[in-house]
Design an enzyme around this catalytic site. Sequence first.
Site, PDB file in Angstrom:
ATOM      1  N   LYS A   6       0.842  -1.217   0.000  1.00  0.00           N
ATOM      2  CA  LYS A   6       0.000   0.000   0.000  1.00  0.00           C
ATOM      3  C   LYS A   6       0.867   1.253   0.000  1.00  0.00           C
ATOM      4  CE  LYS A   6      -0.096  -0.572   4.939  1.00  0.00           C
ATOM      5  NZ  LYS A   6      -0.699  -1.339   6.023  1.00  0.00           N
ATOM      6  N   ARG A  11     -10.349  -0.574  13.781  1.00  0.00           N
ATOM      7  CA  ARG A  11     -10.211   0.285  12.603  1.00  0.00           C
ATOM      8  C   ARG A  11     -11.234  -0.167  11.577  1.00  0.00           C
ATOM      9  NH1 ARG A  11      -4.484   0.584   9.374  1.00  0.00           N
ATOM     10  NH2 ARG A  11      -4.884  -1.639   9.137  1.00  0.00           N
ATOM     11  N   TYR A  14      14.995  30.928   6.355  1.00  0.00           N
ATOM     12  CA  TYR A  14      13.768  31.546   6.871  1.00  0.00           C
ATOM     13  C   TYR A  14      13.782  31.694   8.385  1.00  0.00           C
ATOM     14  CZ  TYR A  14      11.404  30.768   2.385  1.00  0.00           C
ATOM     15  OH  TYR A  14      11.028  30.778   1.070  1.00  0.00           O
ATOM     16  N   MET A  68      11.253  24.587   1.190  1.00  0.00           N
ATOM     17  CA  MET A  68      10.518  23.668   0.316  1.00  0.00           C
ATOM     18  C   MET A  68      11.446  22.969  -0.684  1.00  0.00           C
ATOM     19  SD  MET A  68       7.240  24.448  -2.127  1.00  0.00           S
ATOM     20  CE  MET A  68       6.197  25.109  -0.851  1.00  0.00           C
TER      21      MET A  68
HETATM   22  C1  LIG Z   1       0.116  -2.206   6.734  1.00  0.00           C
HETATM   23  C2  LIG Z   1      -0.451  -3.471   7.121  1.00  0.00           C
HETATM   24  C3  LIG Z   1       0.378  -4.591   7.334  1.00  0.00           C
HETATM   25  C4  LIG Z   1       1.892  -4.547   7.265  1.00  0.00           C
HETATM   26  O1  LIG Z   1       2.440  -3.981   8.417  1.00  0.00           O
HETATM   27  P1  LIG Z   1       4.028  -3.897   8.590  1.00  0.00           P
HETATM   28  O2  LIG Z   1       4.243  -3.342   9.947  1.00  0.00           O
HETATM   29  O3  LIG Z   1       4.526  -2.967   7.541  1.00  0.00           O
HETATM   30  O4  LIG Z   1       4.551  -5.262   8.405  1.00  0.00           O
HETATM   31  C5  LIG Z   1      -0.243  -5.801   7.589  1.00  0.00           C
HETATM   32  N1  LIG Z   1      -1.587  -5.894   7.671  1.00  0.00           N
HETATM   33  C6  LIG Z   1      -2.406  -4.832   7.516  1.00  0.00           C
HETATM   34  C7  LIG Z   1      -3.873  -5.011   7.635  1.00  0.00           C
HETATM   35  C8  LIG Z   1      -1.870  -3.592   7.245  1.00  0.00           C
HETATM   36  O5  LIG Z   1      -2.676  -2.545   7.099  1.00  0.00           O
END
Ligand SMILES: *Cc1c(COP(=O)(O)O)cnc(C)c1O
Length: 393
Positions: free
Chosen positions: A36, A134, A262, A310
């Site tokens: 992801k 979640r 800055y 930036m």
């Molecule tokens: C991101 C995620 C993982 C991976 O987690 P890591 O700490 O990067 O290994 C596994 N399962 C779910 C549902 C996630 O959202």
Amino acid sequence: MEFAAWSEIDIGALKRNVERTRKLVGDEVLILLTIKADAYGHGSPHVGRAAVAAGVDMLGVATLHEGIELRGAGIRVPILILSPSLVNEIDEILEWRLTPTVSDLRFAQALSFSASRLSREVQVHVEIDTGMTRGGVNEGEACDFLRTLAGLRGVTVEGVYTHLPSTYGEDAEFTESQIETFQGIIETLKGEGIEFPMVHTANSAAITQYKGSHFNMVRPGGMIYGMFPAKDMNGVGLEPVMSFKSRVVNVKQVGKGKSVSYGRTRRLERDSRVAAVAAGYGHGLIRSLSNNGDLLVRGKRAPIIGRVTMDVTLIDVTDIPQVAVGDEVVIFGRQGESEITVYEVAERCNTISYEITCGIGKRVPRVYIEGGRVTGIVTLIGERLPREGISQS
Ligand SMILES: *Cc1c(COP(=O)(O)O)cnc(C)c1O
């Protein structure tokens, strides 16, 4: 090819991290790589292809469009969408043969309707919430939910999973009890003849810390990229995959007492040589490194002075007099004998390594290397008008 700021992704290291993970979990356990957020900022098309070549069985994305991008990159392995999907995404989920996570009955019914109309059987995974709070079906409702899904036409529950939010050593009892609850649900349903080919709970930290969390599939992310949220979790000899680099674009002599950048947050205590580096927070060189950290140049640490802007960051190179325009600068990674780890950067910025690599901006080209050779370059120029559209003005 020359860039003023770029990230280097070591595909060889990534593949070796896959092999190390494979060793740790054994040949019987499937590996789903979480890819992801553009593979945690490493670029999901390249990472996806390399990971599949190295033996990853399945990929996990957060959104529909991340899944479509991987299909567009020629990836054929199953792709699980980890976040909840919406009813209006169903047509594309089916079209691109993606595997949604289901934890909502209305969504499941809509999916069943669409799949049946196409005479298709769509594979889904069900997330059970055992404490992440979640997504997912609450643990108390999970058995009923899965029984209902077992009766839906066009939908097959290929996998069930839960997520463990506290695997970094802080909360072993909680994690163990989550695994137990999850296992209880699986066994109850097994007793009724409802079984699932894929059962998974383990993120990177769980893979290394909780053997009992492996079931028959694991979901590593960070460890494949050679990172954990915390450095001290790294007991398995993983190699960092990403380095972040830039170049000196200006060097000047600046008198004692003058201020830099800055807000004039830094006054020079001596006559100094100040080098401008062509990366700023617009690239992902986090602004909280202002007056707080070093960059590597000529194999040595040079302190960041003044506010990170930036586009440009200033370093004090008075003690490294050979520094010249064009020199390579390492923001994190190795240079000669020296190294700045992504963990050091994360710690200084009061965050975790994942946020640092995810934050490498769109303007930073990615250079893929394997065995010391460049194997691909991705620049994210985005939308491009036809040339004649530009020359008219
Ligand atoms: C991101 C995620 C993982 C991976 O987690 P890591 O700490 O990067 O290994 C596994 N399962 C779910 C549902 C996630 O959202």
